[in-house]
Scaffold this active site. Structure first.
Site, PDB file in Angstrom:
ATOM      1  N   ASP A 101     -89.868 -30.770  20.277  1.00 22.30           N
ATOM      2  CA  ASP A 101     -88.242 -30.557  19.985  1.00 22.30           C
ATOM      3  C   ASP A 101     -87.583 -29.610  21.090  1.00 22.30           C
ATOM      4  OD1 ASP A 101     -85.641 -30.664  18.563  1.00 22.30           O
ATOM      5  OD2 ASP A 101     -86.613 -30.944  16.669  1.00 22.30           O
ATOM      6  N   ASP A 140     -79.526 -37.319  16.288  1.00 13.21           N
ATOM      7  CA  ASP A 140     -80.106 -37.352  15.063  1.00 13.21           C
ATOM      8  C   ASP A 140     -79.590 -38.251  13.884  1.00 13.21           C
ATOM      9  OD1 ASP A 140     -81.961 -35.514  15.758  1.00 13.21           O
ATOM     10  OD2 ASP A 140     -81.105 -33.999  14.599  1.00 13.21           O
TER      11      ASP A 140
END
Length: 595
Positions: free
Chosen positions: A155, A212
């Protein structure tokens, strides 16, 4: 705390095949087809993930046949390491949540035909503010491989604004590539803003092209549209590299952005689109709670054959849905002569009684409570507002939908009454009637303007004195709702006279120019076959005319066999064109080949 929902995502995936280093040998060996597996993120809230829960989830993947269907990578997202060894700098596992450690879990997975995936962050901290890998890329990669990981998700929650991180992303990820042994293949997922699809092949094997995903149809459809809108995006994909649309939300029943969920039909669309677009497939629901219907969907042989096709070519969007349509109702010249039924589908309507939604005053006023449904698009006549004021008239899905293509239809407080109308219970065959809105009690009125006509609800004129509020309704099947000739009708008329003509009709959209609500995707498969997906964004059934000779590499006159992917049913042989009917939010998923 920075929420992970706002983060861009990067992940590396390692597969055990022989390959070389970047800048010091050959590039990584190609990943032949997109990976399939499981990620804990959507089901486990933040730091609640535990060893016990992961063992239970892994065993359920095996027991329900998902591993046998290729869902073999298990990504622990995120294990949240508690710190680093002050002497060696190595990551320290959380012995409270992982008393036996990730290495033992990797061994358990391997015994069951699975591989371990681990989460980290390219910055100094992860999204949950646990230790990240910045400055420890080589060491952390070696640690993960020592524990048996073959998939590393990276990430960038705390690395986005770091100047050194942003300086040269290809070189940043080359550090991870260089840290891997020659027996490990690494795949990476990067943020859409980094245009990683342009340079990732050879360094990584798949990258995120979207934000997302959330647990809703709108989010799923939005991801497909966002990726498909990137110029030439499909040309970068193929064996060795795949564009990633994010995790599957099929079966997810979470909280926050993951509350809600998809219907079965929407779940089929989700799987069909991710499959034809060759996205990695990571289940992210509670596998122990997946019902038989969803397990059968996820393990469907037809969908798997498309997703894992050896050509591994991402489908292209050859037709884009027009989801931002003008749902207004106009007051256009009729295509009828005298009492004939309209010939323009946009002027054909069906009056549907709604006995269970009777207006309180209906009986006393001898009124019928009805919905007025367009034959053209299946949508119902509705007021744009819910108060007692005059309102424009539009069309909405006949049953309330929070994702209606028309924003004016999304007010749930009056969803029922705005779609309900009052007409006389008994009337002459050709009577002049007022049509009242159940929401406001006002009358339907045709408004003629110098440039464009429209329809509204306005205060009802006494004694039917406003001829623009008088309507002829032919409701035997799919008929016409038309106004009288305003130049030839008397203000006191109550029954259609012989000298009176129907001139202005209630019109939904334009019957000859109805915008398509479907995307069409086409991608080649082995054996000169082609996968085709017709994806309906609308809340109503869509009929799409496919010009087969324009979307497939076959000559005119070629007989083409069409097979439904999920059922394997042969739909028939077609020449040059075919009509496809697709359910609300559904996808017609087909394989086409020369007959």
């Amino acid at each position: 705390m920075i929420s992970k929902y706002l983060c861009t995502v990067v992940s590396l995936v390692c597969f055990a095949v022989v390959c070389g280093h970047l800048d010091g040998g050959s590039q990584s060996a190609p990943l032949p087809t997109p990976p399939r597996g499981y990620s804990t993120w959507n089901y486990f809230p933040y730091k609640a993930i535990s060893e016990e829960a992961c063992y239970k989830m892994a065993d359920a993947l095996v027991a329900k046949g998902l591993v046998a269907s290729g869902f073999s990578v298990f990504v622990v997202d995120e294990p949240c390491f508690v710190g680093r060894d002050p002497q060696t700098g190595e990551l320290i596992e959380n012995v409270t949540t992982w008393p036996n450690g990730l290495k033992a879990f990797a061994a358990h997975l391997a015994k069951n035909g699975m591989e371990l995936g681990i989460y980290t962050d390219a910055g100094p901290l992860t999204c949950q503010q646990c230790p990240g890998s910045f400055g420890h890329e080589k060491q952390d990669m070696e640690t993960f491989m020592k524990w048996g990981a073959t998939y590393v998700k990276i990430d960038r929650c705390f690395g986005v604004d770091n100047n050194e991180m942003r300086m040269d992303l290809p070189q940043t990820f080359a550090k991870y590539r260089a840290a891997a042994s020659d027996a490990v293949q690494i795949s990476a997922i990067l943020a859409a803003t980094d245009n990683c699809w342009e340079w990732c092949n050879g360094t990584c094997q798949h990258c995120r092209t979207t934000g997302d995903i959330r647990n809703s149809f709108d989010s799923m459809a939005g991801h497909v549209n966002a990726q498909s809108s990137i110029p030439y995006i499909s040309y970068f994909a193929g064996p060795g590299y795949f564009n990633d649309l994010d995790m599957l939300v099929i079966g997810v029943n979470g909280t926050g952005p993951y509350a809600g969920g998809l219907t079965v039909e929407e779940s089929k669309s989700h799987l069909a689109l991710w499959s034809i677009l060759k996205s990695p497939l990571l289940i992210s629901a509670d596998v122990t709670a997946l019902n038989t219907q969803l397990v059968q969907l996820l393990t469907n042989h037809g969908a798997r054959s498309v997703h894992q096709d050896a050509l591994a070519v991402q489908a292209r969007r050859v037709q884009q849905a027009q989801t931002s349509v003008d749902p207004s109702v106009t007051f256009d010249g009729c295509t009828v002569s005298g009492m004939d039924i309209a010939t323009d589908p946009g002027q054909m309507w069906k009056v549907v009684d709604t006995v269970d939604k009777i207006h309180p005053d209906s009986i006393a006023q001898e009124l019928r409570t009805v919905q007025i449904q367009s034959t053209l698009n299946g949508r119902c006549l509705a007021t744009a507002t819910c108060d007692s004021q005059s309102s424009r008239v539009t069309t909405c899905a006949c049953e309330y939908s929070a994702t209606d293509i028309n924003p004016q239809c999304r007010n749930a407080s009056c969803a029922s009454s705005s779609r309900m109308w009052q007409i006389p219970s008994t009337r002459a065959t050709a009577s002049s009637v007022q049509v009242l809105s159940s929401a406001s009690g006002m009358c339907l009125e045709g408004m003629l303007g110098p440039q464009r006509s429209f329809v509204a609800t306005n205060p009802c004129a006494a004694n039917k004195s406003n001829v623009k509020q008088l309507w002829f309704i032919s409701d035997d099947g799919h008929g016409t709702i038309a106004a009288y000739d305003h130049d030839n009708i008397s203000s006191s008329v109550s029954v259609l006279g012989a000298s009176t003509r129907l001139t202005q009709c209630l019109t939904a959209f334009n019957g000859s120019n109805l915008p398509s609500t479907c995307d069409v995707f086409v991608g080649p498969l082995v054996g000169s076959q082609h996968a085709v997906a017709v994806f309906n964004h609308a809340t109503t059934v869509a009929i799409t005319a496919l010009n087969l000779t324009s979307i497939l590499p076959f000559d005119a006159g070629t007989r083409i066999q069409v097979k439904e992917v999920f059922t394997g049913e042969i739909l028939g042989d077609f020449v040059d064109s075919m009509s496809v009917t697709t359910s609300s939010h559904g996808t017609s998923f087909m394989i086409m080949s020369q007959a």
